[in-house]
Structures are given as structure tokens and as C-alpha cells.
Design a protein around this motif. Structure first.
Motif, PDB file in Angstrom:
ATOM      1  N   THR A   1     -72.520  15.495  93.247  1.00  0.00           N
ATOM      2  CA  THR A   1     -72.384  15.911  94.639  1.00  0.00           C
ATOM      3  C   THR A   1     -73.586  15.414  95.405  1.00  0.00           C
ATOM      4  N   SER A   2     -73.435  15.263  96.703  1.00  0.00           N
ATOM      5  CA  SER A   2     -74.529  14.753  97.526  1.00  0.00           C
ATOM      6  C   SER A   2     -75.654  15.762  97.674  1.00  0.00           C
ATOM      7  N   ASN A   3     -75.371  17.043  97.372  1.00  0.00           N
ATOM      8  CA  ASN A   3     -76.376  18.091  97.502  1.00  0.00           C
ATOM      9  C   ASN A   3     -76.642  18.768  96.163  1.00  0.00           C
ATOM     10  N   SER A   4     -76.832  17.975  95.134  1.00  0.00           N
ATOM     11  CA  SER A   4     -77.091  18.519  93.807  1.00  0.00           C
ATOM     12  C   SER A   4     -78.364  19.351  93.812  1.00  0.00           C
ATOM     13  N   VAL A   5     -78.295  20.531  93.211  1.00  0.00           N
ATOM     14  CA  VAL A   5     -79.475  21.392  93.116  1.00  0.00           C
ATOM     15  C   VAL A   5     -80.429  20.866  92.042  1.00  0.00           C
ATOM     16  N   ALA A   6     -79.893  20.325  90.961  1.00  0.00           N
ATOM     17  CA  ALA A   6     -80.705  19.742  89.892  1.00  0.00           C
ATOM     18  C   ALA A   6     -80.798  18.234  90.086  1.00  0.00           C
ATOM     19  N   MET A   7     -81.914  17.651  89.641  1.00  0.00           N
ATOM     20  CA  MET A   7     -82.153  16.223  89.800  1.00  0.00           C
ATOM     21  C   MET A   7     -82.406  15.575  88.440  1.00  0.00           C
ATOM     22  N   LYS A   8     -82.352  14.249  88.423  1.00  0.00           N
ATOM     23  CA  LYS A   8     -82.683  13.534  87.188  1.00  0.00           C
ATOM     24  C   LYS A   8     -83.428  12.253  87.519  1.00  0.00           C
ATOM     25  N   GLY A   9     -84.241  11.831  86.548  1.00  0.00           N
ATOM     26  CA  GLY A   9     -85.019  10.625  86.749  1.00  0.00           C
ATOM     27  C   GLY A   9     -85.712  10.230  85.464  1.00  0.00           C
ATOM     28  N   ARG A  10     -86.910   9.643  85.610  1.00  0.00           N
ATOM     29  CA  ARG A  10     -87.651   9.158  84.449  1.00  0.00           C
ATOM     30  C   ARG A  10     -89.136   9.485  84.581  1.00  0.00           C
ATOM     31  N   LEU A  11     -89.783   9.664  83.460  1.00  0.00           N
ATOM     32  CA  LEU A  11     -91.231   9.780  83.460  1.00  0.00           C
ATOM     33  C   LEU A  11     -91.820   8.399  83.744  1.00  0.00           C
ATOM     34  N   LYS A  12     -92.826   8.335  84.596  1.00  0.00           N
ATOM     35  CA  LYS A  12     -93.465   7.049  84.889  1.00  0.00           C
ATOM     36  C   LYS A  12     -94.083   6.466  83.629  1.00  0.00           C
ATOM     37  N   THR A  13     -94.585   7.345  82.777  1.00  0.00           N
ATOM     38  CA  THR A  13     -95.101   6.945  81.471  1.00  0.00           C
ATOM     39  C   THR A  13     -94.450   7.817  80.416  1.00  0.00           C
ATOM     40  N   PRO A  14     -93.617   7.266  79.539  1.00  0.00           N
ATOM     41  CA  PRO A  14     -92.967   8.083  78.509  1.00  0.00           C
ATOM     42  C   PRO A  14     -93.991   8.844  77.676  1.00  0.00           C
ATOM     43  N   LEU A  15     -93.664  10.101  77.359  1.00  0.00           N
ATOM     44  CA  LEU A  15     -94.553  10.971  76.605  1.00  0.00           C
ATOM     45  C   LEU A  15     -93.770  11.687  75.513  1.00  0.00           C
ATOM     46  N   THR A  16     -94.457  12.080  74.467  1.00  0.00           N
ATOM     47  CA  THR A  16     -93.822  12.943  73.481  1.00  0.00           C
ATOM     48  C   THR A  16     -93.605  14.313  74.115  1.00  0.00           C
ATOM     49  N   GLY A  17     -92.757  15.117  73.492  1.00  0.00           N
ATOM     50  CA  GLY A  17     -92.533  16.458  74.015  1.00  0.00           C
ATOM     51  C   GLY A  17     -93.818  17.256  74.078  1.00  0.00           C
ATOM     52  N   LYS A  18     -94.652  17.129  73.056  1.00  0.00           N
ATOM     53  CA  LYS A  18     -95.918  17.853  73.024  1.00  0.00           C
ATOM     54  C   LYS A  18     -96.850  17.379  74.131  1.00  0.00           C
ATOM     55  N   GLU A  19     -96.907  16.079  74.353  1.00  0.00           N
ATOM     56  CA  GLU A  19     -97.756  15.530  75.413  1.00  0.00           C
ATOM     57  C   GLU A  19     -97.286  15.984  76.791  1.00  0.00           C
ATOM     58  N   PHE A  20     -95.959  16.017  76.980  1.00  0.00           N
ATOM     59  CA  PHE A  20     -95.446  16.450  78.288  1.00  0.00           C
ATOM     60  C   PHE A  20     -95.708  17.935  78.505  1.00  0.00           C
ATOM     61  N   ALA A  21     -95.579  18.735  77.449  1.00  0.00           N
ATOM     62  CA  ALA A  21     -95.879  20.164  77.561  1.00  0.00           C
ATOM     63  C   ALA A  21     -97.334  20.380  77.954  1.00  0.00           C
ATOM     64  N   GLU A  22     -98.215  19.590  77.386  1.00  0.00           N
ATOM     65  CA  GLU A  22     -99.639  19.686  77.732  1.00  0.00           C
ATOM     66  C   GLU A  22     -99.867  19.296  79.188  1.00  0.00           C
ATOM     67  N   LYS A  23     -99.158  18.299  79.652  1.00  0.00           N
ATOM     68  CA  LYS A  23     -99.279  17.871  81.055  1.00  0.00           C
ATOM     69  C   LYS A  23     -98.799  18.975  81.990  1.00  0.00           C
ATOM     70  N   VAL A  24     -97.668  19.578  81.675  1.00  0.00           N
ATOM     71  CA  VAL A  24     -97.153  20.683  82.479  1.00  0.00           C
ATOM     72  C   VAL A  24     -98.167  21.820  82.543  1.00  0.00           C
ATOM     73  N   SER A  25     -98.731  22.146  81.406  1.00  0.00           N
ATOM     74  CA  SER A  25     -99.712  23.231  81.331  1.00  0.00           C
ATOM     75  C   SER A  25    -100.932  22.944  82.197  1.00  0.00           C
ATOM     76  N   GLN A  26    -101.405  21.717  82.164  1.00  0.00           N
ATOM     77  CA  GLN A  26    -102.583  21.338  82.943  1.00  0.00           C
ATOM     78  C   GLN A  26    -102.296  21.349  84.441  1.00  0.00           C
ATOM     79  N   VAL A  27    -101.159  20.817  84.818  1.00  0.00           N
ATOM     80  CA  VAL A  27    -100.823  20.690  86.245  1.00  0.00           C
ATOM     81  C   VAL A  27    -100.494  22.039  86.872  1.00  0.00           C
ATOM     82  N   LEU A  28     -99.723  22.857  86.175  1.00  0.00           N
ATOM     83  CA  LEU A  28     -99.266  24.133  86.726  1.00  0.00           C
ATOM     84  C   LEU A  28    -100.157  25.304  86.342  1.00  0.00           C
TER      85      LEU A  28
END
Length: 250
Positions: free
Chosen positions: A127-154
Motif C-alpha cells: 500500500t502507498s501508506n505502509s506503516v512498516a518499511m523495509k530497506g538495507r543496512l548501509k554496512t551489513p552486520l551480524t545480528g550481535k553487531e546490530f544489537a550492539e549498534k541499537v544499544s549504543q544509539v538508543l
């Protein structure tokens, strides 16, 4: 600016008529006719109202307001105290829910994606007004690395279900309580899904459909849209705006 014109301005920016929501978007409680000093925040809790009163604000602008579908329509107890405080201090309450989630520039999803170096490509829903979005990480990360990034940023450690060995390339997201979209993300073969909350069944969806999952907090993922909206009002219209973050661990 007169309250009526301010309401029109917000509607021009956020276009609430384009999406069906669970609450009224726009002016919810009428206060001062002249909008000069604005407080922005995630939820119109008593703590945020008290903070707005303390600095002499005439307007409160939030993501989570009142009068949700399915809730009791009577104004008693907690709601009575909140509304009474707004009325007694002549404070306007403006609230925008889904329109503030999906806005392509200042929306919660886009703002969170920018903070986490996610390139949004399109909506997750057809739909043109999707509530959820999708895309790509600018730099691919492991799940653990991404979790660490989320923790640091938020500044909040996410709840995770890490089931893949490969790095995360594609990712879908929906701020707040969007855990139900994980199945749609899995159907589309997306590597990971990020949202604010988790339900019991969410972890099973992650494990059984091989999609990494991150729940970073409803409040923590939705601080940024209303903050960006306030900054836009300052930069483009010269308003006096103060963002007040009332911490919430959920």
C-alpha cells in the motif's frame, strides 16, 4: 499563530487524511487560542503535562494522545486528572499517531532508520501508506553487531532473537508496537526485523522462519519523529519548541 491555523499547518505537514487511524489526529483538547510556546514529547502522560505547565507552555504536541478506539469513553480517574490539568492551564493538546510514524522525512520510521544507518527502500505492506518499511543496512552486520549498534544509539539494550549466521543485509522495521509485521517480513525473505515491542509468539516466528528479531522499546523507537517535527516548526516557522523526554522502559 492562532490555534486554528496551527492545526491546519500540522495537517498540511502530516496529512492525516491519507491513513486510517485508531485515534483522532490533530487537536484533541482545546486550550489557548494563541500558540507560542510548544512542548513536544512521546506520550501525553501526567508527567509530560506537569513539565509543560512548569515551563509555561500553551501547547502540547505528542505522538500518543487520548481517545483511542476501544477504550472507555468516560473521562474519569487518570484521564480526568490529565484533561483537568490541561484545561486548568489553558494548554492545547495536539496528537498525531500513524501520520507521524509514516511521514517520509520526519516520521518515526525514517528518523530511526537514519540513526541506525538503514536505507529505506519501500513500504513492507502493498500500500502507498505502509506503516512498516523495509530497506538495507548501509554496512551489513551480524545480528550481535546490530544489537550492539541499537544499544549504543538508543541507550537501551534490545530484546533479541538471533537465529541466522549470515550478516544482516535486508531489514524491515516499524517503530512502537509493530511486532505483528515480522511474519510479513519473513514472507518476503528479509534478513531481520526491528520494532519496539515483542509478544510471546514473536520469538517463535523468528525462530521458525529464520529471521533475526530486535525489540528496542516502544518509547525508545518513537522519540525521534515528534522531536523532528518540533525542530521543523522551529526552523521553518520560528516557534518556541522544547522537546521533553519522559523516560519509559517499555
Amino acid at each position: 499563530m492562532q490555534r486554528k491555523r496551527f492545526n491546519q499547518l500540522l495537517n498540511e505537514i502530516l496529512k492525516p487524511e491519507l491513513i486510517k487511524d485508531f485515534c483522532p489526529n490533530g487537536l484533541q483538547v482545546e486550550g489557548n487560542d494563541d500558540v507560542k510556546k510548544i512542548v513536544t514529547g512521546v506520550t501525553a502522560s501526567q508527567a509530560l503535562i506537569d513539565a509543560a505547565i512548569a515551563i509555561g507552555a500553551d501547547t502540547l504536541l505528542v505522538h500518543h494522545g487520548y481517545f483511542w478506539k476501544g477504550e472507555a469513553s468516560v473521562i474519569t480517574g487518570m484521564k480526568k486528572h490529565r484533561v483537568a490539568a490541561l484545561l486548568a492551564n489553558d494548554i492545547n493538546l495536539f496528537a498525531y499517531h500513524l501520520p507521524l510514524d509514516i511521514h517520509p522525512e520526519i516520521g518515526n520510521n525514517v528518523q530511526l532508520a537514519q540513526l541506525l544507518d538503514i536505507e529505506i527502500e519501500t513500504g513492507l505492506e502493498p500500500t502507498s501508506n505502509s506503516v512498516a518499511m523495509k530497506g538495507r543496512l548501509k554496512t551489513p552486520l551480524t545480528g550481535k553487531e546490530f544489537a550492539e549498534k541499537v544499544s549504543q544509539v538508543l541507550n537501551r539494550e534490545p530484546l533479541t532473537s538471533l537465529v541466522r549466521t549470515d550478516k544482516i543485509d535486508t531489514i524491515a522495521l516499524c517503530t512502537g508496537g509493530g511486532q505483528g509485521y515480522i511474519d510479513l517480513a519473513a514472507e518476503q525473505g528479509i534478513d531481520a526485523y526491528l520494532t519496539g515491542e515483542a509478544s510471546e509468539q514473536t520469538i517463535h516466528s523468528s525462530r521458525e522462519q529464520n529471521i533475526d528479531f530486535f525489540a528496542a522499546g516502544h518509547h525508545a523507537t518513537e522519540r525521534y519523529g515528534v522531536k523532528a517535527l518540533g525542530e521543523l516548526l522551529v526552523q521553518q516557522h520560528g516557534f518556541d519548541v522544547t522537546f521533553i523526554d519522559i523516560d519509559n522502559p517499555v
